[in-house]
Design a protein around this motif. Structure first.
Motif, PDB file in Angstrom:
ATOM      1  N   PHE A  78       0.837  -1.202   0.043  1.00 41.86           N
ATOM      2  CA  PHE A  78      -0.043   0.050  -0.071  1.00 41.86           C
ATOM      3  C   PHE A  78       0.767   1.156   0.085  1.00 41.86           C
ATOM      4  CE2 PHE A  78      -2.189  -3.312   2.487  1.00 41.86           C
ATOM      5  CZ  PHE A  78      -3.160  -3.647   1.704  1.00 41.86           C
ATOM      6  N   GLY A  79       2.130   1.007  -0.213  1.00 43.37           N
ATOM      7  CA  GLY A  79       3.058   2.250  -0.734  1.00 43.37           C
ATOM      8  C   GLY A  79       3.426   2.856   0.961  1.00 43.37           C
ATOM      9  N   LEU A  80       3.441   1.900   1.740  1.00 45.79           N
ATOM     10  CA  LEU A  80       3.450   2.222   3.151  1.00 45.79           C
ATOM     11  C   LEU A  80       5.056   2.389   3.429  1.00 45.79           C
ATOM     12  CD1 LEU A  80       2.578   3.240   5.980  1.00 45.79           C
ATOM     13  CD2 LEU A  80       2.192   0.739   6.540  1.00 45.79           C
ATOM     14  N   THR A  81       5.629   1.288   2.852  1.00 41.44           N
ATOM     15  CA  THR A  81       7.310   1.241   3.110  1.00 41.44           C
ATOM     16  C   THR A  81       8.140   2.285   2.721  1.00 41.44           C
ATOM     17  OG1 THR A  81       7.205  -1.329   3.139  1.00 41.44           O
ATOM     18  CG2 THR A  81       9.071  -0.285   2.830  1.00 41.44           C
ATOM     19  N   LYS A  82       7.659   2.771   1.306  1.00 38.74           N
ATOM     20  CA  LYS A  82       8.409   3.708   0.677  1.00 38.74           C
ATOM     21  C   LYS A  82       7.969   5.217   1.572  1.00 38.74           C
ATOM     22  CE  LYS A  82       9.137   6.078  -3.670  1.00 38.74           C
ATOM     23  NZ  LYS A  82       9.005   7.606  -2.836  1.00 38.74           N
ATOM     24  N   TYR A  83       6.825   5.372   1.837  1.00 36.84           N
ATOM     25  CA  TYR A  83       6.549   6.399   2.709  1.00 36.84           C
ATOM     26  C   TYR A  83       7.211   6.531   3.875  1.00 36.84           C
ATOM     27  CZ  TYR A  83       3.639   9.703   5.623  1.00 36.84           C
ATOM     28  OH  TYR A  83       3.027  10.776   6.341  1.00 36.84           O
ATOM     29  N   LEU A  84       7.398   5.635   4.632  1.00 37.21           N
ATOM     30  CA  LEU A  84       8.225   5.478   5.939  1.00 37.21           C
ATOM     31  C   LEU A  84       9.674   5.817   5.551  1.00 37.21           C
ATOM     32  CD1 LEU A  84       6.489   2.700   7.651  1.00 37.21           C
ATOM     33  CD2 LEU A  84       6.127   5.158   8.391  1.00 37.21           C
ATOM     34  N   ARG A  85      10.228   4.968   4.533  1.00 35.89           N
ATOM     35  CA  ARG A  85      11.715   5.039   4.521  1.00 35.89           C
ATOM     36  C   ARG A  85      12.128   6.692   3.781  1.00 35.89           C
ATOM     37  NH1 ARG A  85      12.774  -0.852   1.932  1.00 35.89           N
ATOM     38  NH2 ARG A  85      12.983  -2.003   3.896  1.00 35.89           N
ATOM     39  N   ASP A  86      11.226   7.054   3.157  1.00 39.84           N
ATOM     40  CA  ASP A  86      11.459   8.691   2.845  1.00 39.84           C
ATOM     41  C   ASP A  86      11.371   9.404   4.213  1.00 39.84           C
ATOM     42  OD1 ASP A  86      11.513   7.626   0.033  1.00 39.84           O
ATOM     43  OD2 ASP A  86       9.522   8.541  -0.218  1.00 39.84           O
ATOM     44  N   ARG A  87      10.829   9.020   5.004  1.00 41.07           N
ATOM     45  CA  ARG A  87      10.699   9.855   6.324  1.00 41.07           C
ATOM     46  C   ARG A  87      11.779   9.506   7.547  1.00 41.07           C
ATOM     47  NH1 ARG A  87       6.925  10.506   3.371  1.00 41.07           N
ATOM     48  NH2 ARG A  87       5.524  12.262   2.927  1.00 41.07           N
ATOM     49  N   GLY A  88      12.911   8.501   6.851  1.00 43.25           N
ATOM     50  CA  GLY A  88      13.780   7.845   7.884  1.00 43.25           C
ATOM     51  C   GLY A  88      13.292   6.781   8.769  1.00 43.25           C
ATOM     52  N   VAL A  89      12.406   6.015   8.486  1.00 36.69           N
ATOM     53  CA  VAL A  89      11.942   4.888   9.287  1.00 36.69           C
ATOM     54  C   VAL A  89      12.039   3.760   8.565  1.00 36.69           C
ATOM     55  CG1 VAL A  89       9.940   4.035  10.571  1.00 36.69           C
ATOM     56  CG2 VAL A  89      10.141   6.512  10.453  1.00 36.69           C
ATOM     57  N   ASN A  90      12.703   2.820   8.873  1.00 37.25           N
ATOM     58  CA  ASN A  90      12.995   1.524   8.332  1.00 37.25           C
ATOM     59  C   ASN A  90      12.393   0.168   9.169  1.00 37.25           C
ATOM     60  OD1 ASN A  90      14.266  -0.188   6.258  1.00 37.25           O
ATOM     61  ND2 ASN A  90      15.504  -0.701   7.529  1.00 37.25           N
ATOM     62  N   PHE A  91      11.573  -0.466   8.713  1.00 35.95           N
ATOM     63  CA  PHE A  91      10.921  -1.414   9.445  1.00 35.95           C
ATOM     64  C   PHE A  91      10.914  -2.771   8.701  1.00 35.95           C
ATOM     65  CE2 PHE A  91       7.258  -3.968  10.588  1.00 35.95           C
ATOM     66  CZ  PHE A  91       7.511  -4.391  11.824  1.00 35.95           C
ATOM     67  N   LEU A  92      11.626  -3.667   9.330  1.00 39.06           N
ATOM     68  CA  LEU A  92      11.686  -5.110   8.696  1.00 39.06           C
ATOM     69  C   LEU A  92      11.035  -5.957   9.713  1.00 39.06           C
ATOM     70  CD1 LEU A  92      15.457  -4.867   7.913  1.00 39.06           C
ATOM     71  CD2 LEU A  92      13.638  -4.183   6.470  1.00 39.06           C
ATOM     72  N   PHE A  93      10.470  -7.183   8.694  1.00 40.21           N
ATOM     73  CA  PHE A  93       9.832  -8.444   9.493  1.00 40.21           C
ATOM     74  C   PHE A  93      10.173  -9.610   8.960  1.00 40.21           C
ATOM     75  CE2 PHE A  93       5.966 -10.950  10.179  1.00 40.21           C
ATOM     76  CZ  PHE A  93       6.174 -11.375  11.695  1.00 40.21           C
ATOM     77  N   ASP A  94      10.671 -10.933   9.507  1.00 38.02           N
ATOM     78  CA  ASP A  94      10.994 -11.724   9.037  1.00 38.02           C
ATOM     79  C   ASP A  94      10.765 -13.160   9.601  1.00 38.02           C
ATOM     80  OD1 ASP A  94      13.212 -12.160  10.543  1.00 38.02           O
ATOM     81  OD2 ASP A  94      14.717 -12.318   9.196  1.00 38.02           O
ATOM     82  N   ASN A  95      10.934 -14.219   9.242  1.00 36.63           N
ATOM     83  CA  ASN A  95      10.686 -15.607   9.969  1.00 36.63           C
ATOM     84  C   ASN A  95      11.847 -16.464   9.468  1.00 36.63           C
ATOM     85  OD1 ASN A  95       9.709 -18.595   9.553  1.00 36.63           O
ATOM     86  ND2 ASN A  95       8.963 -17.815  11.301  1.00 36.63           N
ATOM     87  N   THR A  96      12.562 -17.179  10.201  1.00 36.83           N
ATOM     88  CA  THR A  96      13.671 -18.204   9.891  1.00 36.83           C
ATOM     89  C   THR A  96      13.255 -19.378  10.536  1.00 36.83           C
ATOM     90  OG1 THR A  96      15.434 -16.257   9.988  1.00 36.83           O
ATOM     91  CG2 THR A  96      16.088 -18.598  10.180  1.00 36.83           C
ATOM     92  N   ASN A  97      13.336 -20.425   9.830  1.00 42.08           N
ATOM     93  CA  ASN A  97      12.952 -21.575  10.405  1.00 42.08           C
ATOM     94  C   ASN A  97      13.940 -22.859  10.121  1.00 42.08           C
ATOM     95  OD1 ASN A  97      10.466 -22.833  11.746  1.00 42.08           O
ATOM     96  ND2 ASN A  97      11.255 -24.528  10.195  1.00 42.08           N
ATOM     97  N   GLU A  98      14.262 -23.555  11.259  1.00 44.47           N
ATOM     98  CA  GLU A  98      15.519 -24.538  10.826  1.00 44.47           C
ATOM     99  C   GLU A  98      14.885 -25.961  11.632  1.00 44.47           C
ATOM    100  OE1 GLU A  98      19.004 -21.264  11.635  1.00 44.47           O
ATOM    101  OE2 GLU A  98      18.384 -22.494  13.380  1.00 44.47           O
ATOM    102  N   PHE A  99      15.096 -26.797  10.792  1.00 41.11           N
ATOM    103  CA  PHE A  99      14.373 -28.248  10.889  1.00 41.11           C
ATOM    104  C   PHE A  99      15.527 -29.154  10.662  1.00 41.11           C
ATOM    105  CE2 PHE A  99      13.266 -32.415   9.292  1.00 41.11           C
ATOM    106  CZ  PHE A  99      12.192 -32.807  10.224  1.00 41.11           C
ATOM    107  N   ALA A 100      15.948 -29.971  11.692  1.00 32.19           N
ATOM    108  CA  ALA A 100      16.812 -30.991  11.756  1.00 32.19           C
ATOM    109  C   ALA A 100      16.451 -32.326  12.223  1.00 32.19           C
ATOM    110  CB  ALA A 100      18.306 -30.498  12.411  1.00 32.19           C
ATOM    111  N   GLY A 101      16.739 -33.661  11.756  1.00 30.94           N
ATOM    112  CA  GLY A 101      16.372 -34.856  12.093  1.00 30.94           C
ATOM    113  C   GLY A 101      17.512 -35.787  11.879  1.00 30.94           C
ATOM    114  N   ALA A 102      17.872 -36.675  13.051  1.00 27.66           N
ATOM    115  CA  ALA A 102      18.636 -37.525  13.043  1.00 27.66           C
ATOM    116  C   ALA A 102      18.319 -38.911  12.184  1.00 27.66           C
ATOM    117  CB  ALA A 102      19.227 -38.031  14.603  1.00 27.66           C
ATOM    118  N   LEU A 103      19.397 -39.123  11.427  1.00 26.13           N
ATOM    119  CA  LEU A 103      19.339 -40.335  10.505  1.00 26.13           C
ATOM    120  C   LEU A 103      20.060 -41.601  11.292  1.00 26.13           C
ATOM    121  CD1 LEU A 103      20.721 -39.117   6.911  1.00 26.13           C
ATOM    122  CD2 LEU A 103      18.309 -39.337   8.115  1.00 26.13           C
TER     123      LEU A 103
END
Length: 490
Positions: A78-103
């Motif tokens: 909705f154009g929100l990221t550019k609007y905020l960054r133009d005014r000096g506000v940088n917001f990031l959101f992520d997900n990291t997932n790690e799966f391991a199984g023993a053989l």
């Protein structure tokens, strides 16, 4: 052979998988010109700033360095990221997932060990504010990162407590929001001086590299594990109050130091479950790190390198790993270990891109990483940890953002710890560090292939092999298969 059982997979894996699948459904998930890679995620921003030399013609005028802006699944909703960054506000959101199984099946005779699989991960938020743009405060910025972590790690299932199979495990307090860092940074003289203060993970600036988390196991990802061998050394997602100053005398060199009050129970739930405990009631000393680095760029800017050496003085009480106050082995005397008023840690680290394919992208090529951390032999568990790794990005012209990686780490347990283990076993007492045998040395091998699925989405199949789990020769080696996924949502 018993294989991976669905009932043993943590429910958090299903949640993480759902996030990955649902996030990949929109039509927005298309190839991009500058793709997301695992060395540019939430949490890597401090080490990226350390690893970035000055521009060729850096001005003396002060400005805030550019914020991290990784490729995202939804780059500008909705154009929100550019609007905020133009005014000096940088917001990031992520997900990291790690799966391991023993053989492989665990060593028989231990009722708590079993063959199975686990899943761990985190969702993270980063908020950077350029107060120069927002309020006219020249060169001043603030940085805040919070995480929510879930799941468990598979290495505990076969008796290893040294190196997590999934790095995104632990330290998050099992709460919805855990504060990782919150600090302000003033940049002066066109980036030649940077001063920071606030809640800071020491190991995000010192002995750090954004390249480490191209791997999943905890002996490499985050930082080589020897750096946080002390119970008081704060590494992501733990932090303490801190003050740090970095200077760049030339374009390709830097030196940095700081003062970090060390807090008892920095990784314990009782004191730092949410990370929002700001009083200094449990401060018991100080750590003063010093690091200098050389960051050359060869071959017309296509072969960057980073060479660093550093040490930290630990002015805090730490127990001897062998002797009591009379100079006798405390395991035999039955007395408390001798207390040292100070200790130290040191490190030497290198990474260098050695090949850049003709016509390849900015980050394409083969990079070699190596280094060693060496700790005070009187107080450490890990006397030294060495590592050797390589990354090859863009080796297939048709897959320019895919990366293949391999890493090998060697952990040498301090001689005092090994002797104490032997003495305690002789008298039939339990051993420290969750050991069930004499600890000597351990190795971890990881091979992986990071696939750039689409914009903001990386999926990485992973192979891990544990030699001498928990540094014990009485435990079977373990083979694990799994994956790491990273979705930069915003």
């Amino acid at each position: 052979m018993q294989f991976l059982s669905v009932r043993r997979i943590d429910r958090s894996f299903l949640r993480g998988l759902a996030v990955c699948v649902l996030g990949a459904l929109p039509l927005r998930c298309i190839p991009a010109a500058h793709a997301q890679v695992l060395d540019n995620d939430i949490g890597s921003a401090p080490s990226i700033r350390v690893s970035t030399p000055l521009p060729a013609a850096a001005p003396l005028t002060t400005s805030v360095p550019p914020f991290s802006q990784p490729e995202a699944l939804f780059p500008n909703p909705f154009g929100l990221t550019k609007y905020l960054r133009d005014r000096g506000v940088n917001f990031l959101f992520d997900n990291t997932n790690e799966f391991a199984g023993a053989l492989t099946q665990p060593t028989p005779g231990f009722r708590n060990y079993r063959q199975g699989a686990s899943n761990a991960g985190q969702y993270a938020n980063e908020l950077d504010i350029n107060w120069e743009k927002l309020a006219g405060l020249t060169g001043f910025a603030t940085h805040v990162i919070t995480v929510g972590r879930y799941g468990t790690t598979a290495n505990r299932m076969f008796g290893d407590w040294l190196d997590h199979a999934s790095e995104d495990y632990g330290g998050g307090g099992n709460v919805a929001v855990h504060l990782v860092l919150a600090y302000g940074e003033e940049t002066l003289l066109g980036g030649r001086v940077a001063i920071a203060a606030g809640r800071i993970p020491l190991a995000s600036d010192f002995a750090a590299s954004p390249l480490f988390c191209n791997f999943m196991n905890g002996s490499m990802c985050g930082r080589p594990k020897g750096i946080t061998d002390s119970n008081y050394m704060p590494g992501y997602p733990a932090s303490t109050w801190g003050f740090r100053v970095r200077g760049r005398p030339t374009r390709s060199t830097y030196i940095q130091t700081g003062v970090y009050p060390m807090e008892n129970g920095i990784y314990a739930v009782a004191q730092h479950r949410t990370g929002f405990k700001f009083n200094g009631a449990n401060i018991l000393g100080y750590t003063i790190p010093v690091e200098t680095g050389w960051e050359p760029v060869f071959a017309h800017g296509t072969l960057p390198g980073h060479y660093k050496v550093g040490a930290a003085a630990l002015d805090e009480p730490m127990p001897d790993n062998l002797f009591d106050s009379d100079g006798r082995p405390y395991a035999l005397s039955g007395r408390a270990p001798r207390m040292h008023s100070a200790g130290w840690e040191s490190w030497v680290m290198f990474d260098q891109r050695i090949h850049h394919p003709k016509g390849g992208g900015k980050d394409a090529g083969i990079t070699i990483l190596t280094g060693i951390t060496y700790n005070d032999p009187h107080t450490s568990l890990r006397n030294y940890v060495g590592y050797l790794a390589f990354l090859d990005r863009g080796f297939w012209p048709s897959r320019p953002f895919d990366t293949i990686g391999a890493a090998f780490t060697y952990t040498k347990i301090d001689r005092g710890v090994s002797l104490t283990d032997g003495y305690l076993m002789d008298v039939g007492k339990s051993l420290p560090n969750h050991a069930t045998g004499i600890q000597g040395h351990a190795e971890v091998l990881e091979v992986n292939y990071a696939i750039h699925v689409c914009r903001g989405v990386v999926f990485q199949p992973v192979f891990e092999y544990y030699f001498n789990p928990n540094a014990q020769s009485n435990l079977r080696n373990a083979t694990l298969l799994g994956f790491k996924s990273h979705i930069e949502i915003l």
